[in-house]
Design an enzyme around this catalytic site. Structure first.
Site, mmCIF file in Angstrom:
data_model
loop_
_atom_site.group_PDB
_atom_site.id
_atom_site.type_symbol
_atom_site.label_atom_id
_atom_site.label_comp_id
_atom_site.label_asym_id
_atom_site.label_seq_id
_atom_site.Cartn_x
_atom_site.Cartn_y
_atom_site.Cartn_z
ATOM 1 N N THR A 188 10.645 0.463 -6.399
ATOM 2 C CA THR A 188 9.654 1.036 -5.492
ATOM 3 C C THR A 188 10.334 1.219 -4.142
ATOM 4 O OG1 THR A 188 8.917 -1.134 -4.782
ATOM 5 C CG2 THR A 188 7.737 -0.159 -6.634
ATOM 6 N N GLU A 333 5.248 2.727 -10.301
ATOM 7 C CA GLU A 333 4.801 1.861 -11.399
ATOM 8 C C GLU A 333 4.060 2.636 -12.478
ATOM 9 O OE1 GLU A 333 4.455 1.448 -8.206
ATOM 10 O OE2 GLU A 333 4.714 -0.649 -7.603
ATOM 11 N N LYS A 442 -9.961 -1.882 9.710
ATOM 12 C CA LYS A 442 -11.207 -2.637 9.589
ATOM 13 C C LYS A 442 -11.786 -2.864 10.979
ATOM 14 C CE LYS A 442 -10.163 -4.626 5.170
ATOM 15 N NZ LYS A 442 -9.786 -5.715 4.314
ATOM 16 N N TRP A 447 -14.996 0.092 7.351
ATOM 17 C CA TRP A 447 -13.640 0.576 7.090
ATOM 18 C C TRP A 447 -13.485 2.011 7.563
ATOM 19 C CZ3 TRP A 447 -12.001 -1.038 1.400
ATOM 20 C CH2 TRP A 447 -12.036 -2.449 1.299
HETATM 21 P P1 ADP Z 1 5.844 3.244 -2.439
HETATM 22 O O1 ADP Z 1 4.647 2.585 -3.045
HETATM 23 O O2 ADP Z 1 6.969 2.304 -2.245
HETATM 24 O O3 ADP Z 1 5.539 4.114 -1.247
HETATM 25 P P2 ADP Z 1 5.696 5.343 -4.388
HETATM 26 O O4 ADP Z 1 6.527 6.527 -4.196
HETATM 27 O O5 ADP Z 1 5.555 4.796 -5.733
HETATM 28 O O6 ADP Z 1 6.356 4.278 -3.525
HETATM 29 O O7 ADP Z 1 4.299 5.645 -3.705
HETATM 30 C C1 ADP Z 1 3.064 5.469 -4.320
HETATM 31 C C2 ADP Z 1 1.983 5.523 -3.311
HETATM 32 O O8 ADP Z 1 1.974 6.760 -2.621
HETATM 33 C C3 ADP Z 1 0.591 5.423 -3.901
HETATM 34 O O9 ADP Z 1 0.237 4.091 -4.154
HETATM 35 C C4 ADP Z 1 -0.264 6.053 -2.826
HETATM 36 O O10 ADP Z 1 -0.576 5.136 -1.811
HETATM 37 C C5 ADP Z 1 0.635 7.099 -2.245
HETATM 38 N N1 ADP Z 1 0.291 8.404 -2.794
HETATM 39 C C6 ADP Z 1 0.867 9.057 -3.820
HETATM 40 N N2 ADP Z 1 0.275 10.257 -4.005
HETATM 41 C C7 ADP Z 1 -0.709 10.365 -3.095
HETATM 42 C C8 ADP Z 1 -1.694 11.363 -2.778
HETATM 43 N N3 ADP Z 1 -1.779 12.505 -3.424
HETATM 44 N N4 ADP Z 1 -2.548 11.088 -1.766
HETATM 45 C C9 ADP Z 1 -2.499 9.945 -1.077
HETATM 46 N N5 ADP Z 1 -1.592 8.981 -1.323
HETATM 47 C C10 ADP Z 1 -0.711 9.177 -2.308
#
Ligand code: ADP
Length: 547
Positions: A188, A333, A442, A447
């Site tokens: 990640t 994940e 918050k 929220w």
């Molecule tokens: P990291 O979690 O380390 O940033 P990832 O590339 O796996 O790495 O990112 C996943 C996260 O990116 C998601 O959990 C979400 O918060 C955000 N994300 C992915 N796609 C979207 C989207 N279309 N809109 C909003 N958030 C998004």
């Protein structure tokens, strides 16, 4: 008692995707903007399969790679990176894709944690490799992704890819083994903590690719021309290197050319119909198109994900350039696909404004992804389009644990993965992310969605990027601070942004302060780094408020 069926239990193998592409779509091309020369290189799936078999022979005979070993790549999207995906996984080893934008210290840590035995890298990363090689005793071979003529650009003792595969046979029988064996390892990006390794299986990768091809997902078919701008080190380029050959689609690999001008040239010259990447990339291309009066008329759809699709970007591409912006949501994940935004038949007659409201949702659940939304106590919330809670998922391409047991708290006792996202679901299965659990602001027991606030702010003509972060407040617990990177040449006018926002968000959401920043900190996967902003604005005090 159920009746056992008589269907073959044939394991799902990644190598079968390439065998199929060779047999049924052998002449279809992979076009690469070569990292080492920035020249265009073409080869078809049949040639790619032959080269991949040569590489498989080299891996097993010369480089001592055995099943289960990790082999790392630090590379742009290219035909060679594609060959590595298939050859490494095909011999039963694991492709460890490494994000070159990480800090060198993190890279050293990651290569050691993964115990990667060999590292294949592009010439752009030679200085990086020269800086870390001595600190990576576990890496037995460094291999430059080029022919021997570029070897002098690296000081580290290394082999070159074309020399490594040159004399090997084009015959290799892909072994068949347990479909649950690992084929890929991706960490990640660490925007929310220490990087954690996700191990993909042959089974999960094949199933994810099959789902990806679906008409209401990415709709990949043999007539498609796909340009994955999302890098192959970022969740397997969202699975496109598996879905494209499975469907027989043409692949255009941009190498290091992620800027607007290069993307436009590739899209135009190769007749690209489908592109995929994070919002920052599409912002760069948009700026280029606008400044140079160019168009991208052959592009039908843009898949945009990784962070929320800003409304201004959606309107610009759809209204000015006639392409469909399709938002997707997922994460490392989840291989990564969880939801994709495609309209339903009942949306055909909606007004443009109502259609945009739907397009700004993260999308509908892809079959194979189970989801539930829970409150702080773990109670399931209804799919009513309003009740926001923590998103939990499960399914055949979702991690059941992290590599070497890290982050066990992310997995529930009853078999769900806690995504760290906050969202609501409606009765059509459309999910709307309102925040990340850690980013929700918050305030006085309510929220505020930092994402909604940012998106609203990015509609202001003077705002290039905006990030909303909750800062401590003596009365309200937290209040929003809006950090803004102004558009080049635009006036840094906080009052005008507040005035603009007043019409868009509830009054109690309005930021208590706006701070301008020269360059928004961007993480290794192209997202705004809120952790960095929290460091920059640590101990922040809102003007006129006594701490
Ligand atoms: P990291 O979690 O380390 O940033 P990832 O590339 O796996 O790495 O990112 C996943 C996260 O990116 C998601 O959990 C979400 O918060 C955000 N994300 C992915 N796609 C979207 C989207 N279309 N809109 C909003 N958030 C998004």
């Amino acid at each position: 008692m159920t009746l056992r069926a008589h269907m073959m239990d044939v394991p799902l193998m990644v190598s079968d995707i390439l065998v199929h592409a060779d047999n049924c779509h052998g002449q279809q091309e992979i076009v690469t903007l070569l990292p080492e020369s920035l020249q265009i290189h073409r080869q078809n799936y049949s040639q790619t399969h032959k080269r991949t078999k040569k590489l498989a022979n080299a891996l097993t005979n010369d480089l001592g790679i055995e099943p289960g070993d990790r082999v790392a790549t630090i590379a742009w999207n290219s035909h060679r990176h594609f060959e590595l995906y298939y050859a490494i996984s095909g011999v039963g080893a694991v492709v460890h894709t490494v994000n070159p934008r990480l800090d060198p210290k993190q890279l050293i840590w990651m290569l050691a944690h993964a115990e990667s035995k060999a590292v294949f890298f592009d010439v752009q990363f030679a200085p990086l490799i020269d800086g870390i090689a001595a600190m990576c005793p576990g890496v037995k071979n460094w291999i430059l992704l080029s022919d021997a003529s570029h070897a002098d650009k690296v000081q580290t003792d290394c082999l070159t890819y074309e020399e490594v595969i040159k004399d090997h046979s084009e015959d290799f029988d892909w072994p068949v083994f347990d479909e649950n064996a690992a084929c890929g390892l991706c960490y990640t990006s660490g925007t929310t903590g220490d990087p954690k390794g996700v191990l993909y299986s042959h089974r999960s990768s094949v199933l994810h690719a099959m789902a990806t091809m679906g008409a209401d997902v990415m709709g990949v078919g043999a007539s498609g021309v796909l340009l994955p701008v999302v890098p192959m080190f970022h969740v397997n380029a969202w699975g496109i290197p598996f879905a494209a050959p499975m469907a027989g689609a043409k692949l255009v690999m941009p190498g290091p050319g992620l800027d607007g001008a290069t993307l436009h040239t590739l899209i135009d010259a190769e007749d690209v119909s489908y592109v995929a990447g994070v919002p920052t990339v599409w912002l760069g291309l948009l700026n280029y198109l606008e400044a140079n009066d160019k168009r991208i008329d052959n592009v039908k759809r843009v898949l945009i994900g990784g962070s929320a699709l800003p409304e201004a970007l959606l309107r610009a591409y759809e209204d000015k350039y006639g392409v469909i912006m399709q938002q997707g949501w997922g994460m490392t994940e989840m291989s990564p696909l969880g939801t994709v935004n495609v309209a339903l038949p009942k949306h055909a007659d909606l007004s443009r404004e109502d259609e945009i409201k739907i397009k700004l949702k993260q999308g509908r659940l892809v079959f194979g992804v189970g989801m539930r939304i829970v409150d702080d106590e773990g109670n399931e919330l209804p799919w009513d389009g309003q009740s926001s809670g923590h998103v939990q998922v499960r399914g055949p391409w979702i991690a059941s644990a992290y590599f070497k047991g890290a982050g066990a708290e992310s997995f529930t006792d009853d078999g769900w993965f806690q995504t760290g996202d906050v969202a609501h679901l409606d009765g059509d299965g459309y999910m709307t992310i309102t925040d990340r659990s850690k980013d929700v602001i918050k305030t006085g027991g309510e929220w505020i969605s930092s994402i909604d606030l940012e998106n609203a702010a990015m509609g202001h003509p003077g705002v290039e990027m905006a990030a909303a972060v909750g800062m401590p407040h003596p009365k309200w617990q937290e209040r929003p601070l809006l950090v803004v990177q102004a558009k080049e040449g635009a006036e840094k006018d906080a009052d005008s942004i507040i005035k603009y926002l007043s019409g868009q968000v509830p009054k109690w959401w309005l930021p208590d302060a706006i701070e301008f920043i020269d360059a928004m900190p961007i993480g290794a996967t192209g997202k705004m780094l809120k952790t960095k902003l929290r460091e920059i604005y640590a101990n922040y005090e809102f003007p006129g408020v006594d701490a």
